[in-house]
Design a protein around this motif. Structure first.
Motif, short mmCIF file in Angstrom:
data_model
loop_
_atom_site.label_atom_id
_atom_site.label_comp_id
_atom_site.label_asym_id
_atom_site.label_seq_id
_atom_site.Cartn_x
_atom_site.Cartn_y
_atom_site.Cartn_z
N ALA A 188 0.87 -1.31 0.10
CA ALA A 188 -0.03 0.07 0.02
C ALA A 188 0.98 1.27 0.04
CB ALA A 188 -0.96 -0.02 1.43
N ALA A 189 1.94 1.26 0.81
CA ALA A 189 2.78 2.39 0.76
C ALA A 189 3.47 2.68 -0.33
CB ALA A 189 4.07 2.32 1.82
N HIS A 190 4.12 1.51 -1.18
CA HIS A 190 4.74 1.55 -2.35
C HIS A 190 3.80 1.96 -3.35
CE1 HIS A 190 7.96 -0.90 -4.87
NE2 HIS A 190 8.29 0.26 -4.42
N VAL A 191 2.36 1.66 -3.43
CA VAL A 191 1.65 2.22 -4.27
C VAL A 191 1.34 3.79 -4.03
CG1 VAL A 191 -0.87 2.21 -4.89
CG2 VAL A 191 0.26 -0.01 -4.76
N ASP A 241 16.73 23.61 14.38
CA ASP A 241 17.91 22.69 14.11
C ASP A 241 17.64 22.07 12.77
OD1 ASP A 241 19.40 23.16 16.27
OD2 ASP A 241 17.96 21.64 17.53
N ALA A 242 18.41 22.06 11.77
CA ALA A 242 18.34 21.16 10.54
C ALA A 242 18.16 19.87 10.77
CB ALA A 242 19.32 21.81 9.48
N GLN A 243 17.24 19.02 10.44
CA GLN A 243 17.04 17.72 10.62
C GLN A 243 17.81 16.92 9.40
OE1 GLN A 243 12.58 17.66 10.71
NE2 GLN A 243 12.87 16.29 12.56
N SER A 244 18.53 16.16 10.15
CA SER A 244 19.32 14.94 8.97
C SER A 244 18.78 13.71 9.47
CB SER A 244 20.72 15.09 9.21
OG SER A 244 21.25 16.40 8.87
N GLY A 245 18.59 12.75 8.51
CA GLY A 245 18.09 11.48 8.65
C GLY A 245 16.86 11.29 7.83
N GLY A 246 16.19 10.52 8.34
CA GLY A 246 14.87 10.07 7.60
C GLY A 246 14.16 8.85 8.40
N ASP A 247 13.19 8.53 7.69
CA ASP A 247 12.33 7.43 8.06
C ASP A 247 12.54 6.01 7.17
OD1 ASP A 247 11.11 9.06 9.88
OD2 ASP A 247 9.45 9.49 8.28
N LEU A 248 12.56 5.00 7.79
CA LEU A 248 12.82 3.87 7.04
C LEU A 248 11.30 2.97 7.07
CD1 LEU A 248 16.27 2.50 7.89
CD2 LEU A 248 15.55 4.04 6.11
N ILE A 249 10.81 2.12 6.14
CA ILE A 249 9.72 1.29 6.36
C ILE A 249 10.44 0.09 5.90
CG2 ILE A 249 7.53 0.68 5.48
CD1 ILE A 249 6.93 3.52 4.94
N ILE A 250 10.32 -0.90 6.50
CA ILE A 250 10.81 -2.37 6.19
C ILE A 250 9.68 -3.37 6.45
CG2 ILE A 250 12.63 -4.05 7.08
CD1 ILE A 250 14.41 -1.85 8.21
N SER A 251 9.75 -4.34 5.08
CA SER A 251 8.95 -5.25 5.15
C SER A 251 9.60 -6.48 5.83
CB SER A 251 8.29 -5.65 3.93
OG SER A 251 7.60 -6.90 3.81
N VAL A 252 9.04 -6.94 7.13
CA VAL A 252 9.40 -7.99 7.90
C VAL A 252 9.17 -9.32 7.14
CG1 VAL A 252 9.04 -9.61 9.88
CG2 VAL A 252 8.98 -6.87 10.06
N ASP A 253 8.00 -9.25 6.19
CA ASP A 253 7.58 -10.66 5.36
C ASP A 253 8.86 -10.73 4.32
OD1 ASP A 253 5.37 -10.88 6.83
OD2 ASP A 253 4.08 -9.78 5.28
N GLU A 305 3.09 -3.63 -5.81
CA GLU A 305 3.81 -4.65 -5.31
C GLU A 305 4.57 -4.43 -3.94
OE1 GLU A 305 7.96 -5.07 -7.93
OE2 GLU A 305 6.25 -5.90 -8.69
N PRO A 306 4.70 -5.37 -3.17
CA PRO A 306 5.64 -5.08 -2.00
C PRO A 306 7.14 -5.09 -2.20
CG PRO A 306 4.93 -7.28 -1.97
CD PRO A 306 4.20 -6.67 -3.28
N THR A 307 7.81 -4.20 -1.52
CA THR A 307 9.22 -4.29 -1.58
C THR A 307 9.93 -4.36 -0.14
OG1 THR A 307 11.02 -2.79 -2.56
CG2 THR A 307 9.49 -1.84 -1.48
N ASP A 308 11.23 -4.48 -0.31
CA ASP A 308 11.67 -4.83 0.99
C ASP A 308 11.83 -3.50 1.93
OD1 ASP A 308 13.81 -3.45 -0.48
OD2 ASP A 308 15.05 -5.36 -0.32
N ILE A 309 12.22 -2.45 1.43
CA ILE A 309 12.45 -1.31 2.10
C ILE A 309 12.19 -0.05 1.26
CG2 ILE A 309 14.95 -1.25 1.44
CD1 ILE A 309 15.41 0.19 4.39
N MET A 310 11.51 1.03 1.93
CA MET A 310 11.40 2.25 1.45
C MET A 310 11.95 3.33 2.49
SD MET A 310 7.54 2.11 -0.01
CE MET A 310 7.47 3.58 -0.86
N THR A 311 12.89 4.33 1.91
CA THR A 311 13.26 5.38 2.44
C THR A 311 12.60 6.76 2.21
OG1 THR A 311 14.87 5.79 0.79
CG2 THR A 311 15.53 4.06 2.48
#
Length: 131
Positions: A34-37, A62-74, A44-50
């Protein structure tokens, strides 16, 4: 604690000196699909989205550095079985992959992907706190 150790190792190795934030969400394949769409228009599913932070100032200026990861455990479970290593090793591998993307690494070409994957493995091999 283990993920913080891994993040610190990667950032130190990559010579990142600024403050960093990282959020990781572990999801199943339907949630990932659903996130990939929604974000990439790929059904289709994927293993990781950044999702890198914009670098804009946060509420404290403060300037933010970094981000969010979504990881498919499946996906991680399936790939770990395929390459015959522990599921947590695949999760660590994906976390490093996501961090490198947030640092600007790209894997759009086969050569870039091979270089990135090799570097991920080097980073994991050099990680002293690996369980």
């Amino acid at each position: 604690d283990t993920v913080l150790s891994l993040l610190g190792h990667v950032l130190d190795t990559e010579k990142v000196n600024e403050s960093w934030e990282l959020a990781i969400q572990f999801v199943d394949d339907p949630t990932m699909q659903a996130a990939h769409v929604e974000f990439m228009d790929i059904d289709e599913p994927t293993d990781i989205m950044t999702f890198p932070y914009s670098g804009e100032d946060d509420v404290w200026g403060d300037a933010q550095s970094g981000g969010d990861l979504i990881i498919s455990v499946d996906r991680a479970r399936s790939h770990a079985h395929y390459v015959d290593w522990r599921e947590e090793d695949e999760i660590f591998f994906l976390i490093v992959h996501g961090i490198l993307h947030l640092l600007g690494w790209d894997d759009h070409t086969e050569d870039d992907r091979n270089t990135m994957l090799a570097h991920q493995q080097e980073l994991l091999d050099a990680w002293d706190d690996r369980p």
